[in-house]
Design a protein around this motif. Structure first.
Motif, PDB file in Angstrom:
ATOM      1  N   TRP A 167     -10.730   4.852   2.548  1.00 50.66           N
ATOM      2  CA  TRP A 167     -10.949   3.481   2.100  1.00 50.66           C
ATOM      3  C   TRP A 167     -10.305   3.353   0.723  1.00 50.66           C
ATOM      4  CZ3 TRP A 167     -15.995   1.834  -0.652  1.00 50.66           C
ATOM      5  CH2 TRP A 167     -15.989   0.448  -0.902  1.00 50.66           C
ATOM      6  N   VAL A 168      -9.438   2.357   0.565  1.00 48.56           N
ATOM      7  CA  VAL A 168      -8.653   2.204  -0.660  1.00 48.56           C
ATOM      8  C   VAL A 168      -8.931   0.836  -1.277  1.00 48.56           C
ATOM      9  CG1 VAL A 168      -6.347   2.247  -1.671  1.00 48.56           C
ATOM     10  CG2 VAL A 168      -6.852   3.665   0.335  1.00 48.56           C
ATOM     11  N   ARG A 169      -9.095   0.816  -2.608  1.00 44.47           N
ATOM     12  CA  ARG A 169      -9.247  -0.457  -3.300  1.00 44.47           C
ATOM     13  C   ARG A 169      -8.717  -0.305  -4.720  1.00 44.47           C
ATOM     14  NH1 ARG A 169     -14.145   2.196  -3.929  1.00 44.47           N
ATOM     15  NH2 ARG A 169     -15.379   1.718  -5.799  1.00 44.47           N
ATOM     16  N   GLN A 170      -8.478  -1.410  -5.378  1.00 43.38           N
ATOM     17  CA  GLN A 170      -8.055  -1.387  -6.771  1.00 43.38           C
ATOM     18  C   GLN A 170      -9.184  -1.898  -7.652  1.00 43.38           C
ATOM     19  OE1 GLN A 170      -4.294  -2.870  -7.920  1.00 43.38           O
ATOM     20  NE2 GLN A 170      -3.190  -1.987  -6.176  1.00 43.38           N
ATOM     21  N   VAL A 171      -9.424  -1.158  -8.717  1.00 37.27           N
ATOM     22  CA  VAL A 171     -10.478  -1.513  -9.664  1.00 37.27           C
ATOM     23  C   VAL A 171      -9.916  -1.378 -11.072  1.00 37.27           C
ATOM     24  CG1 VAL A 171     -12.800  -0.995 -10.499  1.00 37.27           C
ATOM     25  CG2 VAL A 171     -12.247  -0.656  -8.081  1.00 37.27           C
ATOM     26  N   ASP A 172      -9.843  -2.487 -11.789  1.00 42.34           N
ATOM     27  CA  ASP A 172      -9.401  -2.469 -13.187  1.00 42.34           C
ATOM     28  C   ASP A 172      -8.071  -1.740 -13.363  1.00 42.34           C
ATOM     29  OD1 ASP A 172     -11.658  -3.881 -13.908  1.00 42.34           O
ATOM     30  OD2 ASP A 172     -12.812  -2.084 -14.425  1.00 42.34           O
ATOM     31  N   GLY A 173      -7.140  -2.025 -12.480  1.00 44.96           N
ATOM     32  CA  GLY A 173      -5.798  -1.479 -12.629  1.00 44.96           C
ATOM     33  C   GLY A 173      -5.587  -0.088 -12.088  1.00 44.96           C
ATOM     34  N   GLN A 174      -6.605   0.549 -11.531  1.00 38.10           N
ATOM     35  CA  GLN A 174      -6.429   1.867 -10.933  1.00 38.10           C
ATOM     36  C   GLN A 174      -6.752   1.811  -9.450  1.00 38.10           C
ATOM     37  OE1 GLN A 174      -9.434   4.842 -12.157  1.00 38.10           O
ATOM     38  NE2 GLN A 174     -10.543   3.157 -13.115  1.00 38.10           N
ATOM     39  N   VAL A 175      -6.149   2.685  -8.707  1.00 32.96           N
ATOM     40  CA  VAL A 175      -6.380   2.771  -7.273  1.00 32.96           C
ATOM     41  C   VAL A 175      -7.514   3.756  -7.035  1.00 32.96           C
ATOM     42  CG1 VAL A 175      -5.380   3.381  -5.041  1.00 32.96           C
ATOM     43  CG2 VAL A 175      -3.972   2.255  -6.776  1.00 32.96           C
ATOM     44  N   ILE A 176      -8.524   3.340  -6.294  1.00 33.83           N
ATOM     45  CA  ILE A 176      -9.680   4.178  -5.978  1.00 33.83           C
ATOM     46  C   ILE A 176      -9.664   4.450  -4.476  1.00 33.83           C
ATOM     47  CG2 ILE A 176     -12.186   4.388  -6.029  1.00 33.83           C
ATOM     48  CD1 ILE A 176     -10.849   4.395  -8.772  1.00 33.83           C
ATOM     49  N   VAL A 177      -9.752   5.725  -4.129  1.00 32.84           N
ATOM     50  CA  VAL A 177      -9.648   6.168  -2.738  1.00 32.84           C
ATOM     51  C   VAL A 177     -10.906   6.963  -2.388  1.00 32.84           C
ATOM     52  CG1 VAL A 177      -8.236   7.387  -1.045  1.00 32.84           C
ATOM     53  CG2 VAL A 177      -7.151   6.322  -3.044  1.00 32.84           C
ATOM     54  N   ILE A 178     -11.583   6.587  -1.310  1.00 37.33           N
ATOM     55  CA  ILE A 178     -12.844   7.220  -0.926  1.00 37.33           C
ATOM     56  C   ILE A 178     -12.797   7.616   0.553  1.00 37.33           C
ATOM     57  CG2 ILE A 178     -15.336   6.896  -0.660  1.00 37.33           C
ATOM     58  CD1 ILE A 178     -14.550   6.946  -3.543  1.00 37.33           C
ATOM     59  N   ALA A 179     -13.287   8.810   0.850  1.00 47.76           N
ATOM     60  CA  ALA A 179     -13.498   9.245   2.231  1.00 47.76           C
ATOM     61  C   ALA A 179     -14.626  10.277   2.223  1.00 47.76           C
ATOM     62  CB  ALA A 179     -12.236   9.837   2.844  1.00 47.76           C
ATOM     63  N   GLY A 180     -15.813   9.864   2.659  1.00 47.13           N
ATOM     64  CA  GLY A 180     -16.949  10.783   2.691  1.00 47.13           C
ATOM     65  C   GLY A 180     -17.262  11.322   1.311  1.00 47.13           C
ATOM     66  N   PRO A 181     -17.262  12.649   1.134  1.00 47.23           N
ATOM     67  CA  PRO A 181     -17.639  13.228  -0.160  1.00 47.23           C
ATOM     68  C   PRO A 181     -16.542  13.169  -1.209  1.00 47.23           C
ATOM     69  CG  PRO A 181     -17.064  14.970   1.366  1.00 47.23           C
ATOM     70  CD  PRO A 181     -17.017  13.685   2.155  1.00 47.23           C
ATOM     71  N   ASP A 182     -15.335  12.806  -0.793  1.00 49.34           N
ATOM     72  CA  ASP A 182     -14.177  12.877  -1.687  1.00 49.34           C
ATOM     73  C   ASP A 182     -13.849  11.527  -2.290  1.00 49.34           C
ATOM     74  OD1 ASP A 182     -13.267  15.709  -1.219  1.00 49.34           O
ATOM     75  OD2 ASP A 182     -13.163  14.972   0.843  1.00 49.34           O
ATOM     76  N   GLY A 183     -13.638  11.531  -3.600  1.00 47.62           N
ATOM     77  CA  GLY A 183     -13.142  10.365  -4.304  1.00 47.62           C
ATOM     78  C   GLY A 183     -11.904  10.740  -5.102  1.00 47.62           C
ATOM     79  N   VAL A 184     -10.937   9.842  -5.152  1.00 49.18           N
ATOM     80  CA  VAL A 184      -9.712  10.066  -5.918  1.00 49.18           C
ATOM     81  C   VAL A 184      -9.366   8.788  -6.654  1.00 49.18           C
ATOM     82  CG1 VAL A 184      -7.219  10.436  -5.762  1.00 49.18           C
ATOM     83  CG2 VAL A 184      -8.769  11.902  -4.467  1.00 49.18           C
ATOM     84  N   SER A 185      -8.985   8.921  -7.906  1.00 46.78           N
ATOM     85  CA  SER A 185      -8.460   7.783  -8.647  1.00 46.78           C
ATOM     86  C   SER A 185      -7.000   8.045  -8.983  1.00 46.78           C
ATOM     87  CB  SER A 185      -9.257   7.545  -9.933  1.00 46.78           C
ATOM     88  OG  SER A 185      -8.988   8.555 -10.884  1.00 46.78           O
ATOM     89  N   LEU A 186      -6.195   6.987  -8.929  1.00 43.71           N
ATOM     90  CA  LEU A 186      -4.785   7.073  -9.297  1.00 43.71           C
ATOM     91  C   LEU A 186      -4.526   6.062 -10.401  1.00 43.71           C
ATOM     92  CD1 LEU A 186      -1.885   8.136  -8.899  1.00 43.71           C
ATOM     93  CD2 LEU A 186      -1.572   6.317  -7.194  1.00 43.71           C
ATOM     94  N   ARG A 187      -4.140   6.557 -11.555  1.00 44.32           N
ATOM     95  CA  ARG A 187      -3.811   5.703 -12.690  1.00 44.32           C
ATOM     96  C   ARG A 187      -2.326   5.836 -13.004  1.00 44.32           C
ATOM     97  NH1 ARG A 187      -8.640   8.329 -14.165  1.00 44.32           N
ATOM     98  NH2 ARG A 187     -10.427   6.942 -14.450  1.00 44.32           N
ATOM     99  N   SER A 188      -1.747   4.756 -13.497  1.00 38.65           N
ATOM    100  CA  SER A 188      -0.335   4.764 -13.870  1.00 38.65           C
ATOM    101  C   SER A 188      -0.071   3.642 -14.849  1.00 38.65           C
ATOM    102  CB  SER A 188       0.552   4.601 -12.631  1.00 38.65           C
ATOM    103  OG  SER A 188       1.919   4.569 -12.990  1.00 38.65           O
ATOM    104  N   ASP A 189       1.036   3.769 -15.582  1.00 37.90           N
ATOM    105  CA  ASP A 189       1.423   2.686 -16.476  1.00 37.90           C
ATOM    106  C   ASP A 189       2.478   1.784 -15.835  1.00 37.90           C
ATOM    107  OD1 ASP A 189       3.508   4.490 -16.526  1.00 37.90           O
ATOM    108  OD2 ASP A 189       3.787   4.435 -18.702  1.00 37.90           O
ATOM    109  N   VAL A 190       2.706   1.946 -14.512  1.00 36.24           N
ATOM    110  CA  VAL A 190       3.578   1.038 -13.781  1.00 36.24           C
ATOM    111  C   VAL A 190       2.767   0.364 -12.680  1.00 36.24           C
ATOM    112  CG1 VAL A 190       5.652   2.372 -14.289  1.00 36.24           C
ATOM    113  CG2 VAL A 190       4.385   2.846 -12.192  1.00 36.24           C
ATOM    114  N   HIS A 191       3.238  -0.785 -12.223  1.00 43.00           N
ATOM    115  CA  HIS A 191       2.524  -1.554 -11.202  1.00 43.00           C
ATOM    116  C   HIS A 191       2.512  -0.806  -9.875  1.00 43.00           C
ATOM    117  CE1 HIS A 191       1.124  -4.849  -8.759  1.00 43.00           C
ATOM    118  NE2 HIS A 191       2.212  -4.765  -7.994  1.00 43.00           N
TER     119      HIS A 191
END
Length: 623
Positions: free
Chosen positions: A154-178
């Motif tokens: 499950w993917v969503r954007q929150v405050d300019g970062q990409v948040i990725v969730i699947a069960g116990p795992d969470g990942v955030s992706l931050r960048s200074d480009v769009h």
């Protein structure tokens, strides 16, 4: 829009995600990968700028990028120029695990820097793009797939970062480009000119916990470089080691799970030992037999802290009833390494099955008793660890159990799945165990039946020399009564079972070189004449080739040993890494990668050669 509206508008429902049709299997090559890591886990980065393998948060965790064993749809992160004709070259920045790739296009050139900062609160992968010349159009394509490429998150954007969730795992992706979502992946398209920089930080966290604080990509680059440079600088041979030895030591450190001190055999699973075959195993665990070579390499190079951490891991892992001793454990000493097939992954080059876990953990392999006794003897001599010898009671327990079982057949060092035999190497290492135990009593005044242990060692020695020696060919064989050869018998002089000058040792070295050699390298045994439970052939085992070089040096054939060593050094890929095996016909690497055993072999053979060429005595272990 409000924060809630932004989150809802960027949400991609997991149930609707999935590619329209499967992509064809790519022609991935093991040698095309480089390693980055944070001494908790590691990632493989291809020469095309794609991270195709990564397990979060530990080496043995389920992979979130598994394209290495399937297609891009099983998870990858590519960061490269959009120009399809772009060319690249790469190297590690100095004596570090920071990877730098230089890309050249028709419009200019850029530099991509990949690394994993030493672990803080959460694991990160950092990618930095720097403009070098002209103007280059770049693309980042992130396709996270959890549970070894099986689960679409499950993917969503929150405050300019990409948040990725699947069960116990969470990942955030931050960048200074769009960044934007398309086709169930996250993209970023941007241009880079001289003086420009763009950065990406991928951070894993438990999905039930808050999103971690941001990592400063540019600041952590300097601290990561300093970490690796300072570590290798602690070597007592720093500045004098050959480049290949330095790189091998850095690789071994990167394969260390620093919280426990355990060292994994490799950070990968199921990279094939035969293209398209079934010899595919999970190596993300800690084997006891690696202990002696690990300690020898680390101690020789001055890394006593790592050696002590490994010793302490060993004592914790084997604690308990001696009858429950295993040949391998998880990175913190886990015993249950249940094996199953990841049927949704086709395997590299269609080599299946892809195995997760390793059933060999339940095998009987008698040699590990000798390796444990040998490594603890070496630690005792070098005064590594507590001086009160609190490990001795455990060692005595192991010897009581070995006294009852040393005569049994076992699955042997190569973990055959065709049934137990009286393997020669297993018996030689049982001799090592009794020999080292008796000498520990005599040298250090420890309690134990030294006379009984000497007698058992003598009986095993007599038995091996009678039952495992082929007088017609003047060689030791793989097992009692067998005609098959096995490269493991090359270790007979190294462990002190017979002196290097013994004609039986020289004859064995010649026989292995003659009958198991292929294009100057060494197979572990001949799969056409040995039933190991699998139908496929395999490549030359690099550790066996290093053993042959060691043996040649020990019997005075130093020129041959040096030539073999240089040939092995030349097999390394463009960033100095070695896999488990090599196919001299296709000129391709085989097996899990990078392989700790191969890099241990590199370090120890360099040591043997330096001693032989300097006319210094050679010594493998404590005795």
């Amino acid at each position: 829009m409000t924060k809630q509206q932004r989150e809802q508008s960027a949400t991609v429902p997991a149930a609707t995600v999935g590619p329209s049709r499967p992509r064809p299997l790519p022609d991935r090559r093991i040698e095309d990968y480089a390693l980055i890591g944070d001494t908790h886990t590691a990632a493989l980065v291809s020469s095309e700028g794609s991270i195709d393998w990564l397990c979060f948060p530990r080496f043995d965790s389920p992979a979130c990028f598994a394209a290495l064993l399937g297609t891009d749809d099983n998870g990858h992160w590519r960061l490269s120029p959009r120009d399809p004709d772009a060319t690249s070259s790469r190297h590690y920045r100095g004596d570090t695990m920071v990877l730098e790739t230089e890309w050249t296009t028709s419009t200019g050139s850029v530099r991509v820097i990949d690394f994993m900062p030493p672990r803080d609160a959460a694991p990160d992968v950092v990618r930095i793009v720097q403009g070098v010349s002209g103007r280059v159009s770049m693309r980042s394509e992130l396709r996270l797939r959890f549970d070894y490429g099986r689960l679409v998150p499950w993917v969503r954007q929150v405050d300019g970062q990409v948040i990725v969730i699947a069960g116990p795992d969470g990942v955030s992706l931050r960048s200074d480009v769009h960044q934007y979502g398309r086709d169930f992946a996250t993209y970023a398209d941007f241009d880079i000119s001289p003086g420009d920089q763009a950065w990406f930080v991928l951070t894993w966290y438990p999905s039930h916990q808050p999103i971690p604080k941001p990592t400063d990509a540019l600041a952590t680059l300097e601290s990561t470089e300093n970490y690796w440079a300072e570590w290798i600088g602690h070597s007592n041979d720093a500045g004098e080691m050959a480049e290949e030895v330095t790189r091998s030591l850095l690789t071994l450190k990167a394969l260390t799970y620093s919280p426990s001190g355990g060292i994994v055999a490799a950070p990968t699973t199921s990279l094939p030992e035969a293209a398209g075959g079934e010899r595919n195993w999970d190596y993300r665990f800690c084997w006891l037999r690696d202990a002696t070579m690990t300690l020898a390499a680390m101690i020789r190079s001055g890394f006593t802290e790592e050696a002590e951490a490994w010793r302490n891991w060993l004592l914790r892992a084997i604690a308990g009833s001696p009858a429950d001793l295993q040949i391998m454990y998880g990175v913190t000493g886990e015993r249950r390494l249940r094996e199953f097939d990841a049927e949704w992954l086709p395997g590299l080059g269609a080599s299946s099955p892809v195995r997760i876990g390793n059933a060999a953990a339940d095998q009987l392999q008698l040699d590990v008793f000798g390796e444990v006794m040998d490594v603890l003897g070496l630690a005792r001599e070098m005064q590594i660890g507590p001086t009160d010898d609190s490990s001795w009671s455990m060692q005595r327990g192991l010897m009581r159990h070995l006294t009852d079982i040393w005569h049994l057949p076992d699955e042997g060092i190569w973990e055959v799945r065709s049934g137990r035999q009286q393997f020669t190497y297993s018996k030689v290492m049982a001799w090592v165990a009794f020999d080292r135990a008796a000498r520990a009593v005599e040298r250090y005044g420890l309690g134990g039946p030294a006379k009984q242990w000497h007698a058992t060692a003598t009986e095993i020695h007599r038995q091996v020399c009678t039952e495992a020696f082929d007088a017609e060919r003047n060689t030791f064989t793989q097992a009692y009564g067998s005609k098959a050869l096995d490269a493991s018998v090359l270790l007979i002089p190294q462990v002190g079972f017979l002196p290097p000058s013994d004609p039986r040792v020289v004859g064995t070295i010649d026989a292995v070189q003659r009958e198991l050699g292929v294009d100057g390298f060494v197979r572990r045994y001949d799969t056409e004449h040995v039933d190991d439970g699998l139908p496929d052939p395999e490549g030359a085992f690099l550790i066996c080739s290093f053993w042959l070089a060691d043996s040649l040096a020990m019997i005075g054939r130093v020129g041959e040993a040096r030539n073999m060593y240089e040939k092995l050094v030349a097999l390394r890929n463009d960033v100095g890494l070695l896999s488990e095996e090599y196919d001299p016909v296709s000129k391709r690497m085989l097996g899990n990668f990078p392989q700790a055993f191969s890099h241990l072999g590199m370090v120890n053979t360099a040591w043997h050669l330096s001693g032989a060429e300097g006319c210094e005595p050679l010594r493998r272990s404590a005795y």
